[in-house]
Design a protein around this motif. Structure first.
Motif, short mmCIF file in Angstrom:
data_model
loop_
_atom_site.label_atom_id
_atom_site.label_comp_id
_atom_site.label_asym_id
_atom_site.label_seq_id
_atom_site.Cartn_x
_atom_site.Cartn_y
_atom_site.Cartn_z
N THR A 1 0.90 -1.16 0.00
CA THR A 1 -0.18 0.24 0.00
C THR A 1 0.94 1.16 0.12
O THR A 1 1.87 1.40 0.48
CB THR A 1 -0.85 0.11 1.26
OG1 THR A 1 -0.04 -0.11 2.39
CG2 THR A 1 -1.75 -1.15 1.18
N CYS A 2 0.42 2.32 -0.78
CA CYS A 2 1.31 3.55 -0.88
C CYS A 2 0.56 4.80 -0.30
O CYS A 2 -0.78 4.63 -0.30
CB CYS A 2 1.72 3.71 -2.30
SG CYS A 2 2.50 2.31 -3.02
N ASP A 3 1.24 5.68 -0.10
CA ASP A 3 0.71 7.07 0.49
C ASP A 3 -0.11 7.76 -0.54
O ASP A 3 -0.95 8.65 -0.17
CB ASP A 3 1.70 8.00 0.79
CG ASP A 3 2.47 7.45 2.15
OD1 ASP A 3 1.78 6.76 2.80
OD2 ASP A 3 3.31 7.78 2.70
N ASP A 4 -0.08 7.37 -1.73
CA ASP A 4 -0.95 8.04 -2.92
C ASP A 4 -2.32 7.43 -2.93
O ASP A 4 -2.85 7.95 -3.94
CB ASP A 4 0.03 8.09 -4.18
CG ASP A 4 0.00 6.76 -4.78
OD1 ASP A 4 -0.37 5.78 -4.05
OD2 ASP A 4 0.74 6.55 -5.69
N GLY A 5 -2.67 6.48 -2.10
CA GLY A 5 -3.89 5.99 -2.25
C GLY A 5 -4.09 4.71 -3.13
O GLY A 5 -5.07 4.20 -3.52
N SER A 6 -3.11 4.38 -3.50
CA SER A 6 -2.93 3.08 -4.37
C SER A 6 -2.30 1.95 -3.70
O SER A 6 -1.68 2.11 -2.56
CB SER A 6 -1.98 3.36 -5.72
OG SER A 6 -0.75 3.50 -5.01
N ALA A 7 -2.51 0.79 -4.41
CA ALA A 7 -1.87 -0.58 -3.71
C ALA A 7 -1.53 -1.21 -4.97
O ALA A 7 -2.15 -1.07 -6.07
CB ALA A 7 -3.18 -1.28 -3.13
N LYS A 8 -0.24 -2.03 -4.93
CA LYS A 8 0.35 -2.54 -6.09
C LYS A 8 0.48 -4.02 -5.55
O LYS A 8 0.95 -4.36 -4.41
CB LYS A 8 1.68 -2.04 -6.36
CG LYS A 8 1.41 -0.57 -6.85
CD LYS A 8 2.90 0.15 -6.99
CE LYS A 8 2.84 1.53 -7.49
NZ LYS A 8 1.72 2.37 -6.91
N ILE A 9 0.00 -5.10 -6.55
CA ILE A 9 0.18 -6.35 -6.48
C ILE A 9 1.31 -6.77 -7.30
O ILE A 9 1.53 -6.66 -8.37
CB ILE A 9 -0.98 -7.18 -6.75
CG1 ILE A 9 -2.34 -6.70 -5.94
CG2 ILE A 9 -0.84 -8.77 -6.45
CD1 ILE A 9 -3.57 -7.39 -6.24
N HIS A 10 2.28 -7.63 -6.65
CA HIS A 10 3.60 -8.06 -7.43
C HIS A 10 3.25 -9.66 -7.36
O HIS A 10 2.72 -10.26 -5.99
CB HIS A 10 4.91 -7.72 -6.83
CG HIS A 10 5.08 -6.15 -6.86
ND1 HIS A 10 5.88 -5.55 -7.72
CD2 HIS A 10 4.49 -5.21 -6.21
CE1 HIS A 10 5.94 -4.51 -7.74
NE2 HIS A 10 5.24 -4.04 -6.81
N SER A 11 3.57 -10.22 -8.48
CA SER A 11 3.33 -11.92 -8.40
C SER A 11 4.91 -12.29 -8.51
O SER A 11 5.64 -11.87 -9.40
CB SER A 11 2.41 -12.25 -9.62
OG SER A 11 1.10 -11.65 -9.02
N TRP A 12 5.06 -13.65 -8.27
CA TRP A 12 6.08 -14.54 -8.36
C TRP A 12 5.94 -15.37 -9.55
O TRP A 12 5.03 -16.26 -9.65
CB TRP A 12 6.45 -15.23 -7.26
CG TRP A 12 7.96 -16.11 -7.32
CD1 TRP A 12 7.83 -17.48 -7.35
CD2 TRP A 12 9.05 -15.79 -7.14
NE1 TRP A 12 9.18 -17.79 -7.58
CE2 TRP A 12 9.92 -16.75 -7.23
CE3 TRP A 12 9.75 -14.42 -6.87
CZ2 TRP A 12 11.40 -16.79 -7.09
CZ3 TRP A 12 11.10 -14.29 -6.65
CH2 TRP A 12 11.79 -15.59 -6.87
N ASN A 13 6.79 -15.12 -10.72
CA ASN A 13 6.59 -15.86 -11.97
C ASN A 13 7.43 -17.14 -11.95
O ASN A 13 8.02 -17.29 -11.37
CB ASN A 13 6.53 -14.67 -13.13
CG ASN A 13 7.97 -14.52 -13.31
OD1 ASN A 13 8.96 -14.79 -13.00
ND2 ASN A 13 8.19 -13.16 -14.11
N ASP A 14 6.94 -17.73 -13.37
CA ASP A 14 7.72 -19.25 -13.08
C ASP A 14 9.12 -18.96 -13.46
O ASP A 14 9.98 -19.96 -13.56
CB ASP A 14 7.07 -19.88 -14.57
CG ASP A 14 5.59 -20.14 -14.19
OD1 ASP A 14 5.28 -20.30 -12.82
OD2 ASP A 14 4.88 -20.63 -15.16
N ALA A 15 9.58 -17.74 -14.12
CA ALA A 15 11.04 -17.67 -14.07
C ALA A 15 11.77 -17.19 -13.04
O ALA A 15 13.00 -16.93 -12.94
CB ALA A 15 11.18 -16.45 -15.20
#
Length: 417
Positions: free
Chosen positions: A8-22
């Motif tokens: 979660t970020c102070d600008d009101g956004s949320a970022k989802i990161h995913s672990w890929n097959d590589a």
């Protein structure tokens, strides 16, 4: 599953990161909870910070985000669901009048509450089909679902003048509708989570504090009726919780002679006292936790007193007849901050302000023995086993985390920091 992270970020956004097959982390969703430019301009006039909260459902397939910025014109909540392509799709789900939104424990429902006499339940597996819980004459200030999603506890205020707080249990009937299973039961008005009403892990029992000396238990019988029973506590209750298998409950009372009470459930007699575990005098603050198999409990002192004091962690075990007896003691020379069992309940690790973490292990005959002492340069704030019990993570001082690896006798310890 360890393959997703939400930031979660102070600008009101949320970022989802995913672990890929590589084997790399990639950004798979950039979420904003600000719906339109008018809202953004309005918020910028008030405060540069536009906070957001985010959490995963238990299986990691959904993320709930909710704006927490003061004066937000419309406090949106959104559900984001992972799709087959590895991305995330979202849908606004909040009622603008709802002050609170949370997942049910199984992640299949969303609870919305905090507005007037109703709470809402959204079924996430049924195209957001909604059901309404109604408690006439009361404002529903909190709602908690059972682990299986079949029941919901509501915490209610009658009016500001009396500030009367009650608990009510709702249940889902065959048609999918919800109905009240109990009346409004008076409970202690406390925001302290250690005494807040809670379901047992199997969803068949509810525990609540009527006041600081009386606990109310409600147990669902084979006919679906909730049977109420009361327990008087000889002392002031500080904390109460169920065992993982729901067969027992522990109640902690602080004071000059702190005590941990263990109660067991009997279908014919209800909740009965099974064991009283007294602790050291002059050490008024104690904590306790059950092992995952519910056959052991550890109690320990966690408040510093005079120098030179011994601090003990006591392990009690339950035999085949249901009787509890002391099995082992771990001794420290500083307050014990945590004491945790591993996943199978055969090991315990304690963390102490004296700069040590002690690991105890249980033999096949039920006896416990000290396996090793992990020494640190600073007070140890916490210690916990890895899922396979072959590693222990300790946090000490202000900035140090160490990983201790189990190795065969005579080999290098393989400690890393």
């Amino acid at each position: 599953d360890g393959r997703q992270v939400v930031i979660t970020c102070d600008d009101g956004s949320a970022k989802i990161h995913s672990w890929n097959d590589a084997g790399h982390w990639t950004l798979t969703a950039d979420i904003s909870n600000i719906e339109d430019i008018e809202d953004i301009e309005y918020l910028e006039d008030i405060d540069d910070s536009r906070g957001v909260k985010a959490c995963f459902s238990r299986d990691g397939s959904r993320v709930l985000t909710r704006s927490v910025t003061p004066y937000t014109p419309n406090p949106y909540a959104k559900i984001h669901q992972r799709n087959e392509e590895g991305g995330w799709t979202s849908e606004t789900v909040s009622d603008p009048n709802a002050k609170f939104v949370r997942f049910s424990p199984n992640g299949n429902q969303l609870l919305l509450f905090g507005f007037k006499e109703t709470a809402k339940i959204l079924s996430l597996n049924d195209n957001l089909a909604s059901a309404t819980l109604v408690n006439p004459g009361y404002k529903i200030i909190r709602a908690t679902a059972s682990p299986d999603g079949r029941h919901v506890i509501t915490i209610n205020h009658q009016d500001a003048a009396t500030n009367r707080t009650t608990l009510k249990i709702f249940g889902r009937v065959g048609s999918g509708n919800w109905t009240g299973k109990t009346g409004n039961i008076p409970i202690f008005n406390s925001d302290h989570s250690d005494l807040s009403p809670k379901f047992s892990p199997d969803g068949c029992h509810v525990m609540a504090a009527k006041d600081l000396k009386n606990l109310e238990f409600l147990s669902c019988d084979k006919h679906g009726k909730w049977v109420q029973s009361s327990i008087y506590v000889w002392g002031t209750a500080k904390k109460a919780f169920f065992s993982p298998d729901s067969s027992h409950a522990a109640v902690i009372t602080p004071g000059y002679s702190p005590i941990c009470y263990i109660y067991g459930y009997d279908a014919a007699r209800g909740w009965i006292e099974k064991k009283i575990i007294p602790h050291d005098h002059d050490l008024p603050k104690i904590e306790a936790s059950f092992s995952a198999d519910s056959r052991h409990i550890v109690t320990f002192c966690s408040l510093e007193r005079s120098s030179g004091t011994e601090y003990h962690a006591y392990i009690h075990g339950r035999d085949g007849n249901g009787d509890w007896s002391r099995r082992a003691i771990a001794t420290h020379y500083g307050p014990i901050n945590t004491a945790c069992f591993n996943n199978d309940g055969n090991h315990l690790v304690t963390a102490s302000a004296d700069g040590t973490a002690i690991i105890l292990g249980r033999y096949a005959n039920g006896s416990w023995v000290e396996k090793t002492t992990l020494k640190h340069a600073y007070p140890v704030r916490s210690a916990i086993f890895s899922a396979d019990s072959r590693q222990v993570v300790t946090a000490s001082g202000e900035r140090t985390v160490e990983i201790w690896r189990l190795v065969a006798s005579g080999m290098d310890s393989g400690q890393s920091g």
